[in-house]
Design an enzyme around this catalytic site. Structure first.
Site, PDB file in Angstrom:
ATOM      1  CG  HIS A 221      35.018 123.814  87.440  1.00  0.00           C
ATOM      2  ND1 HIS A 221      34.314 124.769  86.747  1.00  0.00           N
ATOM      3  CD2 HIS A 221      34.310 122.651  87.276  1.00  0.00           C
ATOM      4  CE1 HIS A 221      33.245 124.219  86.198  1.00  0.00           C
ATOM      5  NE2 HIS A 221      33.219 122.947  86.506  1.00  0.00           N
ATOM      6  CG  HIS A 260      35.253 131.943  79.527  1.00  0.00           C
ATOM      7  ND1 HIS A 260      34.848 130.912  78.702  1.00  0.00           N
ATOM      8  CD2 HIS A 260      34.631 131.755  80.710  1.00  0.00           C
ATOM      9  CE1 HIS A 260      34.010 130.147  79.375  1.00  0.00           C
ATOM     10  NE2 HIS A 260      33.852 130.626  80.588  1.00  0.00           N
ATOM     11  CG  ASP A 314      34.162 133.162  88.083  1.00  0.00           C
ATOM     12  OD1 ASP A 314      33.135 132.831  88.676  1.00  0.00           O
ATOM     13  OD2 ASP A 314      34.820 132.392  87.364  1.00  0.00           O
TER      14      ASP A 314
HETATM   15  C1  LIG Z   1      40.269 131.263  81.773  1.00  0.00           C
HETATM   16  C2  LIG Z   1      41.711 131.163  81.282  1.00  0.00           C
HETATM   17  C3  LIG Z   1      42.353 129.896  81.890  1.00  0.00           C
HETATM   18  C4  LIG Z   1      41.715 131.065  79.764  1.00  0.00           C
HETATM   19  O1  LIG Z   1      43.026 130.913  79.374  1.00  0.00           O
HETATM   20  P1  LIG Z   1      43.490 130.836  77.851  1.00  0.00           P
HETATM   21  O2  LIG Z   1      42.438 130.170  77.025  1.00  0.00           O
HETATM   22  O3  LIG Z   1      44.863 130.254  77.881  1.00  0.00           O
HETATM   23  O4  LIG Z   1      43.560 132.376  77.470  1.00  0.00           O
HETATM   24  P2  LIG Z   1      43.978 132.993  76.070  1.00  0.00           P
HETATM   25  O5  LIG Z   1      44.708 131.991  75.253  1.00  0.00           O
HETATM   26  O6  LIG Z   1      42.769 133.611  75.490  1.00  0.00           O
HETATM   27  O7  LIG Z   1      44.994 134.151  76.517  1.00  0.00           O
HETATM   28  C5  LIG Z   1      45.490 135.076  75.576  1.00  0.00           C
HETATM   29  C6  LIG Z   1      46.560 135.900  76.245  1.00  0.00           C
HETATM   30  O8  LIG Z   1      45.979 136.652  77.315  1.00  0.00           O
HETATM   31  C7  LIG Z   1      46.627 136.316  78.536  1.00  0.00           C
HETATM   32  N1  LIG Z   1      45.605 136.199  79.569  1.00  0.00           N
HETATM   33  C8  LIG Z   1      44.537 135.376  79.554  1.00  0.00           C
HETATM   34  N2  LIG Z   1      43.792 135.527  80.669  1.00  0.00           N
HETATM   35  C9  LIG Z   1      44.445 136.473  81.397  1.00  0.00           C
HETATM   36  C10 LIG Z   1      44.198 137.032  82.650  1.00  0.00           C
HETATM   37  N3  LIG Z   1      43.101 136.670  83.375  1.00  0.00           N
HETATM   38  N4  LIG Z   1      45.050 137.952  83.133  1.00  0.00           N
HETATM   39  C11 LIG Z   1      46.115 138.323  82.420  1.00  0.00           C
HETATM   40  N5  LIG Z   1      46.430 137.832  81.209  1.00  0.00           N
HETATM   41  C12 LIG Z   1      45.587 136.900  80.706  1.00  0.00           C
HETATM   42  C13 LIG Z   1      47.290 134.974  78.295  1.00  0.00           C
HETATM   43  O9  LIG Z   1      48.387 134.801  79.161  1.00  0.00           O
HETATM   44  C14 LIG Z   1      47.708 135.109  76.852  1.00  0.00           C
HETATM   45  O10 LIG Z   1      48.845 135.942  76.818  1.00  0.00           O
HETATM   46  P3  LIG Z   1      50.003 135.730  75.694  1.00  0.00           P
HETATM   47  O11 LIG Z   1      49.363 136.096  74.408  1.00  0.00           O
HETATM   48  O12 LIG Z   1      51.068 136.684  76.133  1.00  0.00           O
HETATM   49  O13 LIG Z   1      50.418 134.287  75.794  1.00  0.00           O
HETATM   50  C15 LIG Z   1      42.525 132.404  81.687  1.00  0.00           C
HETATM   51  O14 LIG Z   1      41.969 133.516  81.050  1.00  0.00           O
HETATM   52  C16 LIG Z   1      42.604 132.631  83.182  1.00  0.00           C
HETATM   53  O15 LIG Z   1      43.392 131.983  83.871  1.00  0.00           O
HETATM   54  N6  LIG Z   1      41.768 133.574  83.720  1.00  0.00           N
HETATM   55  C17 LIG Z   1      41.798 133.886  85.125  1.00  0.00           C
HETATM   56  C18 LIG Z   1      41.017 132.881  85.941  1.00  0.00           C
HETATM   57  C19 LIG Z   1      39.530 133.038  85.786  1.00  0.00           C
HETATM   58  O16 LIG Z   1      38.980 134.118  85.850  1.00  0.00           O
HETATM   59  N7  LIG Z   1      38.864 131.877  85.611  1.00  0.00           N
HETATM   60  C20 LIG Z   1      37.437 131.808  85.481  1.00  0.00           C
HETATM   61  C21 LIG Z   1      37.024 131.473  84.082  1.00  0.00           C
HETATM   62  S1  LIG Z   1      35.237 131.505  83.994  1.00  0.00           S
END
Ligand SMILES: CC(C)(COP(=O)(O)OP(=O)(O)OC[C@H]1O[C@@H](n2cnc3c(N)ncnc32)[C@H](O)[C@@H]1OP(=O)(O)O)[C@@H](O)C(=O)NCCC(=O)NCCS
Length: 379
Positions: A221, A260, A314
């Site tokens: 979070h 996100h 972030d």
């Molecule tokens: C926030 C988060 C959990 C959302 O995850 P999610 O809803 O599962 O993301 P999506 O379904 O939109 O992802 C689509 C694709 O992009 C990839 N992807 C998503 N965020 C990514 C990232 N930060 N880096 C690399 N790849 C990423 C996913 O693995 C997925 O790949 P696939 O199609 O090969 O399976 C994820 O983006 C993440 O872990 N981000 C990094 C942490 C972060 O910055 N958190 C703060 C949020 S405010």
């Protein structure tokens, strides 16, 4: 739908109605009480924005003055909390913050048998108190003495003053103010939900905030900006970006500060912060950090933009906090300082039309009845 269908993490489940704030993930809009975040950042201040979130309208001049007076008074900390912070100045800031809020509640007799008007009065006081706690935690960790807030400064200005003992320049005060506004509220996230669960038992608002801070502390979070800053520092310079980021993506690693759950376009908060990150890093001789971040953004968007992966708040906030002199350990508590207004606004809203949270779990364990085995016969 089966009565035992499990919605893991309550994903997609609507648990309440709210008029406080709205996140439009498709359009990339963040709205507080009907106002676009860009509009508020351009014209407003954190004091006004927190008033808006809690009261539902922008304050008149006299409302704002009374509100500021309460905030100012509240940002002076009681001696028992100052003692706690200085006695534990080596502890992890978010844990210490959670304990300090809890101690404030234990020492406030209004919280023992809370009334509706006390909830609101205390909630507004906490909008002033939590930032002062965060600043004092930094001050204590850096070996300084407690600093009383100064009436000629805004809440943001006092955050920097109480952190460092030095009155901030106008530009730093403004950037701090913008960070506070941008993080004030953001939909039905885990910490906000925690605060609602606690207040729904008609507990007091100190307890609701203690729950919320405990939830925010988790790396899923509140912790991504710290990791994003570490990543940008690790990459070091724009020339390294293709290799380092490409390598991480090949290994299916997540790049911190991107993507996100709700925004599938550019996070509006990241767009605003990026401008300030450019300004503040240039001023502090850390331009290379910004250039590296820009290059990471370019590479990430070219590779993953079509999947809806863009910078989130972030990615740039860590860089801004770093330039304001905050150690990465402090980032999550800074988040708590501003999110306090969202937690308070939504807790008060929820409890005004309360329903105790009582979800169910689907029991998948042994149904028995099993025969009891005496301890000496167990192996
Ligand atoms: C926030 C988060 C959990 C959302 O995850 P999610 O809803 O599962 O993301 P999506 O379904 O939109 O992802 C689509 C694709 O992009 C990839 N992807 C998503 N965020 C990514 C990232 N930060 N880096 C690399 N790849 C990423 C996913 O693995 C997925 O790949 P696939 O199609 O090969 O399976 C994820 O983006 C993440 O872990 N981000 C990094 C942490 C972060 O910055 N958190 C703060 C949020 S405010």
């Amino acid at each position: 739908m089966d009565a035992n269908t499990v919605f893991k993490g309550l994903e997609g489940v609507i648990v309440s109605e709210t008029k406080v704030g709205f996140v439009d993930g498709e359009a990339g809009r963040l709205v507080y009480r009907g106002f676009n975040i860009e509009e508020l950042v351009q014209h407003s201040s954190y004091e006004e924005v927190s008033f808006l979130l809690i009261n539902g309208h922008l304050p008149t001049a006299s409302e704002l003055k009374s509100y500021r007076d309460v905030i100012m008074k509240s940002s002076s900390l009681p001696s028992e909390v100052i003692d706690l912070i200085w006695a534990h100045s080596n502890k992890y800031p978010t844990s210490l913050l959670r304990t300090a809020v809890s101690l404030l509640g234990a020492n406030d007799t209004r919280a023992d048998h809370i009334t509706d008007s006390d909830q609101k009065e205390i909630g507004v006081e906490l909008v002033g108190k939590v930032p002062a706690l965060v600043s004092s935690i930094r001050r204590a960790a850096e070996g300084g003495k407690y600093v009383k807030p100064s009436p000629d400064l805004s809440l943001a200005g006092n955050m920097l003053y109480q952190s460092t003992g030095k009155k901030p320049d106008k530009s730093s005060e403004r950037i701090m103010d913008v960070c506070l506004m941008l993080h004030a509220d953001h939909g039905s996230n885990a910490s906000t939900f925690s605060s609602l669960v606690t207040i729904s038992s008609l507990s007091d608002i100190y307890s609701a905030l203690t729950s919320a801070i405990g939830t925010l502390k988790g790396p899923l979070h509140g912790g991504a900006n710290e990791m994003a800053l570490k990543l940008i520092m690790e990459v070091g310079k724009p020339e390294n970006v293709e290799e380092v980021i490409g390598g991480k993506l090949e290994k299916k690693e997540k790049i911190m500060g991107f993507g996100h759950r709700v925004y599938k376009v550019y996070d509006p908060r990241a767009r605003i912060l990026k401008g300030f990150a450019r300004e503040v890093t240039a001023r502090n001789g850390k331009g290379q950090l910004f250039d590296t971040a820009q290059k990471i953004e370019d590479v990430m968007i070219s590779k993953l933009g079509t999947k809806g992966i863009f910078p989130n708040v972030d990615f740039y906030s860590g860089m801004v906090y770093d330039s304001l002199g905050f150690h990465p350990d402090m980032f999550t508590s800074l988040f708590a300082a501003s999110r306090t207004s969202g937690w308070v606004a939504r807790s008060l809203e929820y409890v005004s039309d309360n329903k105790l949270f009582r979800p169910r779990s689907s029991y998948v364990g042994e149904r028995g009845p099993l025969a009891y085995i005496p301890i000496e016969k167990r192996n």
